[in-house]
Design a protein around this motif. Structure first.
Motif, PDB file in Angstrom:
ATOM      1  N   ILE A   1       0.843  -1.198   0.000  1.00 38.33           N
ATOM      2  CA  ILE A   1       0.000   0.000   0.000  1.00 38.33           C
ATOM      3  C   ILE A   1       0.881   1.252   0.000  1.00 38.33           C
ATOM      4  O   ILE A   1       2.039   1.215   0.417  1.00 38.33           O
ATOM      5  N   TYR A   2       0.304   2.320  -0.497  1.00 37.38           N
ATOM      6  CA  TYR A   2       0.978   3.620  -0.454  1.00 37.38           C
ATOM      7  C   TYR A   2      -0.105   4.690  -0.385  1.00 37.38           C
ATOM      8  O   TYR A   2      -1.303   4.380  -0.459  1.00 37.38           O
ATOM      9  N   PHE A   3       0.302   5.948  -0.221  1.00 35.09           N
ATOM     10  CA  PHE A   3      -0.691   7.025  -0.117  1.00 35.09           C
ATOM     11  C   PHE A   3      -0.264   8.187  -0.999  1.00 35.09           C
ATOM     12  O   PHE A   3       0.737   8.836  -0.755  1.00 35.09           O
ATOM     13  N   ASP A   4      -1.040   8.397  -2.059  1.00 26.84           N
ATOM     14  CA  ASP A   4      -0.749   9.493  -2.987  1.00 26.84           C
ATOM     15  C   ASP A   4      -2.066  10.098  -3.463  1.00 26.84           C
ATOM     16  O   ASP A   4      -2.717   9.567  -4.354  1.00 26.84           O
ATOM     17  N   ASP A   5      -2.455  11.224  -2.845  1.00 29.84           N
ATOM     18  CA  ASP A   5      -3.733  11.832  -3.229  1.00 29.84           C
ATOM     19  C   ASP A   5      -3.622  12.720  -4.476  1.00 29.84           C
ATOM     20  O   ASP A   5      -4.599  13.310  -4.916  1.00 29.84           O
ATOM     21  N   THR A   6      -2.420  12.775  -5.069  1.00 31.18           N
ATOM     22  CA  THR A   6      -2.260  13.557  -6.308  1.00 31.18           C
ATOM     23  C   THR A   6      -2.598  12.727  -7.547  1.00 31.18           C
ATOM     24  O   THR A   6      -2.814  13.273  -8.618  1.00 31.18           O
ATOM     25  N   ASN A   7      -2.605  11.397  -7.387  1.00 30.86           N
ATOM     26  CA  ASN A   7      -2.957  10.525  -8.517  1.00 30.86           C
ATOM     27  C   ASN A   7      -3.673   9.281  -7.980  1.00 30.86           C
ATOM     28  O   ASN A   7      -3.041   8.365  -7.482  1.00 30.86           O
ATOM     29  N   THR A   8      -4.988   9.302  -8.074  1.00 27.24           N
ATOM     30  CA  THR A   8      -5.763   8.186  -7.507  1.00 27.24           C
ATOM     31  C   THR A   8      -6.350   7.280  -8.590  1.00 27.24           C
ATOM     32  O   THR A   8      -7.330   6.583  -8.365  1.00 27.24           O
ATOM     33  N   GLU A   9      -5.702   7.280  -9.746  1.00 28.22           N
ATOM     34  CA  GLU A   9      -6.167   6.396 -10.823  1.00 28.22           C
ATOM     35  C   GLU A   9      -5.756   4.947 -10.526  1.00 28.22           C
ATOM     36  O   GLU A   9      -4.601   4.683 -10.171  1.00 28.22           O
ATOM     37  N   GLU A  10      -6.677   4.041 -10.711  1.00 27.69           N
ATOM     38  CA  GLU A  10      -6.384   2.627 -10.478  1.00 27.69           C
ATOM     39  C   GLU A  10      -5.293   2.135 -11.433  1.00 27.69           C
ATOM     40  O   GLU A  10      -4.477   1.275 -11.090  1.00 27.69           O
ATOM     41  N   ALA A  11      -5.264   2.717 -12.618  1.00 27.64           N
ATOM     42  CA  ALA A  11      -4.260   2.323 -13.627  1.00 27.64           C
ATOM     43  C   ALA A  11      -2.838   2.529 -13.109  1.00 27.64           C
ATOM     44  O   ALA A  11      -1.909   1.786 -13.462  1.00 27.64           O
ATOM     45  N   GLU A  12      -2.670   3.531 -12.241  1.00 30.30           N
ATOM     46  CA  GLU A  12      -1.354   3.818 -11.664  1.00 30.30           C
ATOM     47  C   GLU A  12      -0.900   2.641 -10.784  1.00 30.30           C
ATOM     48  O   GLU A  12       0.261   2.228 -10.820  1.00 30.30           O
ATOM     49  N   GLU A  13      -1.824   2.088 -10.011  1.00 31.74           N
ATOM     50  CA  GLU A  13      -1.509   0.939  -9.159  1.00 31.74           C
ATOM     51  C   GLU A  13      -1.071  -0.247 -10.022  1.00 31.74           C
ATOM     52  O   GLU A  13      -0.126  -0.965  -9.676  1.00 31.74           O
ATOM     53  N   LYS A  14      -1.766  -0.439 -11.139  1.00 32.06           N
ATOM     54  CA  LYS A  14      -1.440  -1.557 -12.040  1.00 32.06           C
ATOM     55  C   LYS A  14      -0.034  -1.394 -12.623  1.00 32.06           C
ATOM     56  O   LYS A  14       0.693  -2.370 -12.812  1.00 32.06           O
ATOM     57  N   LYS A  15       0.342  -0.140 -12.900  1.00 36.29           N
ATOM     58  CA  LYS A  15       1.699   0.126 -13.408  1.00 36.29           C
ATOM     59  C   LYS A  15       2.745  -0.329 -12.395  1.00 36.29           C
ATOM     60  O   LYS A  15       3.757  -0.935 -12.735  1.00 36.29           O
ATOM     61  N   PHE A  16       2.487  -0.013 -11.130  1.00 35.55           N
ATOM     62  CA  PHE A  16       3.435  -0.404 -10.079  1.00 35.55           C
ATOM     63  C   PHE A  16       3.486  -1.927  -9.931  1.00 35.55           C
ATOM     64  O   PHE A  16       4.555  -2.498  -9.708  1.00 35.55           O
ATOM     65  N   GLU A  17       2.339  -2.570 -10.065  1.00 36.11           N
ATOM     66  CA  GLU A  17       2.310  -4.048 -10.001  1.00 36.11           C
ATOM     67  C   GLU A  17       3.169  -4.644 -11.124  1.00 36.11           C
ATOM     68  O   GLU A  17       3.923  -5.594 -10.907  1.00 36.11           O
ATOM     69  N   THR A  18       3.056  -4.059 -12.309  1.00 37.17           N
ATOM     70  CA  THR A  18       3.844  -4.531 -13.452  1.00 37.17           C
ATOM     71  C   THR A  18       5.334  -4.355 -13.181  1.00 37.17           C
ATOM     72  O   THR A  18       6.143  -5.261 -13.438  1.00 37.17           O
ATOM     73  N   ARG A  19       5.705  -3.203 -12.629  1.00 35.99           N
ATOM     74  CA  ARG A  19       7.119  -2.956 -12.323  1.00 35.99           C
ATOM     75  C   ARG A  19       7.647  -3.948 -11.285  1.00 35.99           C
ATOM     76  O   ARG A  19       8.767  -4.445 -11.393  1.00 35.99           O
ATOM     77  N   LEU A  20       6.813  -4.250 -10.304  1.00 40.74           N
ATOM     78  CA  LEU A  20       7.225  -5.216  -9.272  1.00 40.74           C
ATOM     79  C   LEU A  20       7.348  -6.623  -9.853  1.00 40.74           C
ATOM     80  O   LEU A  20       8.265  -7.362  -9.505  1.00 40.74           O
ATOM     81  N   ARG A  21       6.421  -6.954 -10.752  1.00 41.06           N
ATOM     82  CA  ARG A  21       6.493  -8.286 -11.398  1.00 41.06           C
ATOM     83  C   ARG A  21       7.755  -8.420 -12.243  1.00 41.06           C
ATOM     84  O   ARG A  21       8.312  -9.507 -12.378  1.00 41.06           O
ATOM     85  N   ASN A  22       8.211  -7.312 -12.808  1.00 38.02           N
ATOM     86  CA  ASN A  22       9.458  -7.329 -13.587  1.00 38.02           C
ATOM     87  C   ASN A  22      10.667  -7.596 -12.686  1.00 38.02           C
ATOM     88  O   ASN A  22      11.650  -8.190 -13.118  1.00 38.02           O
ATOM     89  N   ILE A  23      10.575  -7.143 -11.428  1.00 40.14           N
ATOM     90  CA  ILE A  23      11.685  -7.357 -10.480  1.00 40.14           C
ATOM     91  C   ILE A  23      11.612  -8.763  -9.889  1.00 40.14           C
ATOM     92  O   ILE A  23      12.586  -9.505  -9.875  1.00 40.14           O
ATOM     93  N   LEU A  24      10.414  -9.124  -9.376  1.00 40.35           N
ATOM     94  CA  LEU A  24      10.206 -10.452  -8.765  1.00 40.35           C
ATOM     95  C   LEU A  24       8.945 -11.068  -9.371  1.00 40.35           C
ATOM     96  O   LEU A  24       7.833 -10.847  -8.878  1.00 40.35           O
ATOM     97  N   PRO A  25       9.100 -11.827 -10.447  1.00 44.02           N
ATOM     98  CA  PRO A  25       7.947 -12.335 -11.201  1.00 44.02           C
ATOM     99  C   PRO A  25       7.075 -13.342 -10.452  1.00 44.02           C
ATOM    100  O   PRO A  25       5.900 -13.486 -10.753  1.00 44.02           O
ATOM    101  N   ASN A  26       7.629 -14.054  -9.489  1.00 47.07           N
ATOM    102  CA  ASN A  26       6.865 -15.134  -8.846  1.00 47.07           C
ATOM    103  C   ASN A  26       6.086 -14.703  -7.610  1.00 47.07           C
ATOM    104  O   ASN A  26       5.599 -15.537  -6.864  1.00 47.07           O
ATOM    105  N   ILE A  27       5.966 -13.422  -7.405  1.00 47.49           N
ATOM    106  CA  ILE A  27       5.251 -12.914  -6.226  1.00 47.49           C
ATOM    107  C   ILE A  27       3.848 -12.453  -6.634  1.00 47.49           C
ATOM    108  O   ILE A  27       3.696 -11.743  -7.637  1.00 47.49           O
TER     109      ILE A  27
END
Length: 200
Positions: free
Chosen positions: A64-90
């Protein structure tokens, strides 16, 4: 193994390379007010207290994180993609708590820690992260006694209304943690202001 306090929990995490890899991966995103929380921390504690040799799989790793400047769900998905690129099996799950009050139909949270304090169970209201020196920080708005004592109790927030009490009851039935961690004691809400222990 005995777990007495927050220091013991931090030591457990520090000695767990899998958990440390996850914390380092999330830290690399530089998210504002970020934490890895809930089952990620609770399951580790309960596994150790039950003497399990193997880690109990968790359905997702909650970031979780807290950013009231960008509350688009698509932003969360971007971060998930970046994390999957680092650790794909999580099984990554990233949520911006500045948005989640809309999903949960409640007043806005003021921070990620405020959101953690309003999780359904005290034993799940836990978050960890790394500071700038890679030191583990643990947040536990309701303390660590319940999780260490293997007690599942509602947070004060979930005892405030009938609707939330019902969500808590449905959740603990669905999760059925006693099936995995047999020493766990589950407390039910009888009414918004009292809880009673159910013996099995």
């Amino acid at each position: 193994m005995v777990i007495k306090d927050e220091k013991d929990i931090i030591r457990l995490i520090k000695e767990d390379e899998w958990m440390m890899d996850i914390l380092r991966a999330v830290k690399s995103l530089n998210l504002p007010d970020w934490w890895v929380c809930a089952g990620f921390v609770r399951s580790k504690i309960w596994d150790v207290l039950h003497g399990f040799k193997e880690r109990t799989p968790i359905p997702d790793v909650d970031v979780i994180y807290f950013d009231d400047t960008n509350t688009e769900e698509a932003e969360e998905k971007k971060f998930e993609t970046r994390l999957r690129n680092i650790l794909p099996n999580i099984p990554w799950s990233v949520k911006n708590e500045a948005r989640m009050h809309v999903v949960n139909n409640i007043p806005p949270y003021s921070s990620s820690v405020d959101a953690i304090s309003k999780f359904p169970e005290t034993a799940t209201s836990l978050g960890v992260k790394l500071d700038e020196k890679d030191k583990i920080i643990l947040v536990a708005p309701w303390g660590v006694e319940d999780v260490i004592n293997l007690e599942v109790k509602p947070t004060p927030y979930f005892k405030e209304s009938k609707e939330r009490a019902q969500i808590y009851e449905e959740r603990i039935t669905k999760k059925n943690w006693k099936d995995i961690w047999y020493k766990v004691n589950v407390f039910h809400i009888e009414n918004p202001y009292s809880i009673s222990k159910v013996r099995k």
